[in-house]
Design a protein around this motif. Sequence first.
Motif, PDB file in Angstrom:
ATOM      1  N   ALA A 202      -5.076  -1.679 -13.142  1.00 15.26           N
ATOM      2  CA  ALA A 202      -5.318  -0.386 -12.500  1.00 15.26           C
ATOM      3  C   ALA A 202      -5.998  -0.625 -11.162  1.00 15.26           C
ATOM      4  O   ALA A 202      -7.074  -1.235 -11.109  1.00 15.26           O
ATOM      5  CB  ALA A 202      -6.184   0.499 -13.389  1.00 15.26           C
ATOM      6  N   PHE A 203      -5.362  -0.169 -10.077  1.00 15.71           N
ATOM      7  CA  PHE A 203      -5.816  -0.383  -8.697  1.00 15.71           C
ATOM      8  C   PHE A 203      -6.459  -1.767  -8.526  1.00 15.71           C
ATOM      9  O   PHE A 203      -7.623  -1.888  -8.143  1.00 15.71           O
ATOM     10  CB  PHE A 203      -6.773   0.732  -8.234  1.00 15.71           C
ATOM     11  CG  PHE A 203      -7.590   1.358  -9.342  1.00 15.71           C
ATOM     12  CD1 PHE A 203      -8.817   0.860  -9.736  1.00 15.71           C
ATOM     13  CD2 PHE A 203      -7.095   2.487  -9.988  1.00 15.71           C
ATOM     14  CE1 PHE A 203      -9.561   1.442 -10.741  1.00 15.71           C
ATOM     15  CE2 PHE A 203      -7.841   3.081 -11.012  1.00 15.71           C
ATOM     16  CZ  PHE A 203      -9.068   2.565 -11.394  1.00 15.71           C
ATOM     17  N   PRO A 204      -5.683  -2.843  -8.839  1.00 17.76           N
ATOM     18  CA  PRO A 204      -6.234  -4.202  -8.795  1.00 17.76           C
ATOM     19  C   PRO A 204      -6.675  -4.591  -7.388  1.00 17.76           C
ATOM     20  O   PRO A 204      -6.007  -4.272  -6.399  1.00 17.76           O
ATOM     21  CB  PRO A 204      -5.062  -5.067  -9.271  1.00 17.76           C
ATOM     22  CG  PRO A 204      -3.841  -4.263  -8.916  1.00 17.76           C
ATOM     23  CD  PRO A 204      -4.238  -2.835  -9.122  1.00 17.76           C
ATOM     24  N   TRP A 205      -7.790  -5.317  -7.317  1.00 13.62           N
ATOM     25  CA  TRP A 205      -8.371  -5.727  -6.043  1.00 13.62           C
ATOM     26  C   TRP A 205      -7.662  -6.988  -5.567  1.00 13.62           C
ATOM     27  O   TRP A 205      -8.130  -8.108  -5.755  1.00 13.62           O
ATOM     28  CB  TRP A 205      -9.867  -5.957  -6.197  1.00 13.62           C
ATOM     29  CG  TRP A 205     -10.607  -5.990  -4.886  1.00 13.62           C
ATOM     30  CD1 TRP A 205     -10.109  -5.769  -3.644  1.00 13.62           C
ATOM     31  CD2 TRP A 205     -12.002  -6.263  -4.717  1.00 13.62           C
ATOM     32  NE1 TRP A 205     -11.104  -5.886  -2.692  1.00 13.62           N
ATOM     33  CE2 TRP A 205     -12.277  -6.181  -3.323  1.00 13.62           C
ATOM     34  CE3 TRP A 205     -13.050  -6.555  -5.591  1.00 13.62           C
ATOM     35  CZ2 TRP A 205     -13.546  -6.409  -2.798  1.00 13.62           C
ATOM     36  CZ3 TRP A 205     -14.311  -6.772  -5.080  1.00 13.62           C
ATOM     37  CH2 TRP A 205     -14.571  -6.695  -3.695  1.00 13.62           C
ATOM     38  N   THR A 206      -6.526  -6.799  -4.933  1.00  8.37           N
ATOM     39  CA  THR A 206      -5.697  -7.928  -4.518  1.00  8.37           C
ATOM     40  C   THR A 206      -6.215  -8.637  -3.275  1.00  8.37           C
ATOM     41  O   THR A 206      -5.663  -9.654  -2.871  1.00  8.37           O
ATOM     42  CB  THR A 206      -4.250  -7.460  -4.289  1.00  8.37           C
ATOM     43  OG1 THR A 206      -4.253  -6.349  -3.382  1.00  8.37           O
ATOM     44  CG2 THR A 206      -3.593  -7.037  -5.592  1.00  8.37           C
ATOM     45  N   THR A 207      -7.285  -8.106  -2.678  1.00  7.38           N
ATOM     46  CA  THR A 207      -7.881  -8.795  -1.529  1.00  7.38           C
ATOM     47  C   THR A 207      -8.624 -10.045  -1.985  1.00  7.38           C
ATOM     48  O   THR A 207      -8.511 -11.111  -1.360  1.00  7.38           O
ATOM     49  CB  THR A 207      -8.856  -7.868  -0.778  1.00  7.38           C
ATOM     50  OG1 THR A 207      -8.187  -6.661  -0.443  1.00  7.38           O
ATOM     51  CG2 THR A 207      -9.366  -8.533   0.497  1.00  7.38           C
ATOM     52  N   VAL A 223       1.385  -1.330 -14.062  1.00  4.54           N
ATOM     53  CA  VAL A 223       0.522  -1.211 -12.878  1.00  4.54           C
ATOM     54  C   VAL A 223       0.314   0.262 -12.552  1.00  4.54           C
ATOM     55  O   VAL A 223       1.268   1.050 -12.555  1.00  4.54           O
ATOM     56  CB  VAL A 223       1.147  -1.906 -11.648  1.00  4.54           C
ATOM     57  CG1 VAL A 223       0.181  -1.876 -10.466  1.00  4.54           C
ATOM     58  CG2 VAL A 223       1.538  -3.337 -11.984  1.00  4.54           C
ATOM     59  N   VAL A 224      -0.935   0.642 -12.241  1.00  5.32           N
ATOM     60  CA  VAL A 224      -1.228   2.020 -11.847  1.00  5.32           C
ATOM     61  C   VAL A 224      -2.137   2.005 -10.625  1.00  5.32           C
ATOM     62  O   VAL A 224      -3.044   1.172 -10.512  1.00  5.32           O
ATOM     63  CB  VAL A 224      -1.876   2.813 -13.007  1.00  5.32           C
ATOM     64  CG1 VAL A 224      -3.184   2.183 -13.450  1.00  5.32           C
ATOM     65  CG2 VAL A 224      -2.105   4.262 -12.624  1.00  5.32           C
ATOM     66  N   GLU A 252       6.300  -2.159 -14.997  1.00  9.80           N
ATOM     67  CA  GLU A 252       6.391  -0.730 -14.698  1.00  9.80           C
ATOM     68  C   GLU A 252       5.267  -0.365 -13.736  1.00  9.80           C
ATOM     69  O   GLU A 252       4.128  -0.821 -13.900  1.00  9.80           O
ATOM     70  CB  GLU A 252       6.268   0.087 -15.989  1.00  9.80           C
ATOM     71  CG  GLU A 252       6.417   1.597 -15.795  1.00  9.80           C
ATOM     72  CD  GLU A 252       6.703   2.329 -17.101  1.00  9.80           C
ATOM     73  OE1 GLU A 252       7.500   1.798 -17.920  1.00  9.80           O
ATOM     74  OE2 GLU A 252       6.138   3.418 -17.318  1.00  9.80           O
ATOM     75  N   LEU A 253       5.587   0.467 -12.730  1.00  5.46           N
ATOM     76  CA  LEU A 253       4.614   0.863 -11.709  1.00  5.46           C
ATOM     77  C   LEU A 253       4.486   2.384 -11.659  1.00  5.46           C
ATOM     78  O   LEU A 253       5.494   3.091 -11.625  1.00  5.46           O
ATOM     79  CB  LEU A 253       5.047   0.355 -10.334  1.00  5.46           C
ATOM     80  CG  LEU A 253       4.281   0.889  -9.117  1.00  5.46           C
ATOM     81  CD1 LEU A 253       2.840   0.396  -9.128  1.00  5.46           C
ATOM     82  CD2 LEU A 253       4.984   0.475  -7.819  1.00  5.46           C
ATOM     83  N   HIS A 254       3.229   2.862 -11.654  1.00  8.59           N
ATOM     84  CA  HIS A 254       2.954   4.283 -11.442  1.00  8.59           C
ATOM     85  C   HIS A 254       2.072   4.398 -10.208  1.00  8.59           C
ATOM     86  O   HIS A 254       0.885   4.056 -10.247  1.00  8.59           O
ATOM     87  CB  HIS A 254       2.253   4.895 -12.669  1.00  8.59           C
ATOM     88  CG  HIS A 254       3.159   5.020 -13.854  1.00  8.59           C
ATOM     89  ND1 HIS A 254       3.762   6.191 -14.222  1.00  8.59           N
ATOM     90  CD2 HIS A 254       3.583   4.082 -14.739  1.00  8.59           C
ATOM     91  CE1 HIS A 254       4.515   5.993 -15.283  1.00  8.59           C
ATOM     92  NE2 HIS A 254       4.432   4.710 -15.624  1.00  8.59           N
ATOM     93  N   MET A 255       2.649   4.851  -9.108  1.00  7.22           N
ATOM     94  CA  MET A 255       1.917   5.023  -7.862  1.00  7.22           C
ATOM     95  C   MET A 255       1.775   6.526  -7.598  1.00  7.22           C
ATOM     96  O   MET A 255       2.730   7.197  -7.232  1.00  7.22           O
ATOM     97  CB  MET A 255       2.651   4.345  -6.705  1.00  7.22           C
ATOM     98  CG  MET A 255       1.926   4.427  -5.373  1.00  7.22           C
ATOM     99  SD  MET A 255       0.333   3.542  -5.354  1.00  7.22           S
ATOM    100  CE  MET A 255       0.898   1.822  -5.406  1.00  7.22           C
TER     101      MET A 255
END
Length: 290
Positions: A202-207, A223-224, A252-255
């Motif tokens: 959930a809103f993963p911190w990809t930085t 992924v959300v 699966e992605l929920h944006m």
Amino acid sequence: MKKSISFFLLLNTFFVLIAQNIIKLPLEPSGQIVYNNDEKEYFSNILQTQIVTNVSSPTMEVFQPSEEINNGTAVIIAPGGGFYGLNIELHGKEIAEWLNKKGITAFVLKYRLVPTEGDGIAKLFKLIESNPAKIGQEISKVIQFSINDGLNAISHVRSNASKFGVKSDKIGLMGFSAGGAVAMGVVYNFTGENKPDFLVTAFPWTTVMPVQEAPKDAPPMFVVCASNDDMGVAPGAIQLYNSWLEQGLNTELHMYSKGGHGFGIFKNELPSSKWIERFYEWAVSEDFIP
């Protein structure tokens, strides 16, 4: 006198039950990271919720559903908090209690954090304004240990599956924000026993945990995120989704258009607050939940 003894026995039983619900995870030396203060739980006026900071020894709290509805699925929850704290209510206990009502056994993970004193969240927000580069420097020292805590959490639940009343092939990992970065790190580093059967970010911190090529045997991923995420992680969430797609992996992605960063469940009328229902539907369709 009898009343005093009865009260003492009742209180002692209460604390024994609490201790049984807290699992200590392996603690390998953390090198130059020094914790001079104890773990602290408090209400954050900044985030307006309960927070845990200065975690130096990883643990899990077990939340079990009633035996009548237990379906054998387990979810390990890694709360967010910027690695300076853990949003233990919004991204921990509230999620665990919702999952329990669906027959799912939940484990709220306290993974190791950046050492702080006093109000760790206040320190984080101060650094955001004055020295954001230092945040990355401090996180880089601890993140691998946080990831190891996630790996150890999966190993522990799998090796004790019968004890917890769960199935060893139905163990998922759910991470929020910084916890999402931990979840990503787990998938990039698993070896056999510590591989999650499914992943929720959930809103993963990809930085702090850049997207890498997905392992060819990576687990199915849900992924959300929200397009208007305050931390700007929406592009990273899409990139993460695409990395699974490019390998032909189940994802699966929920944006959502609105939601900001760090949204929980059912706090408002926005569709994003109902994301956990979409997760449940996905998990059922993928046979992770019967």
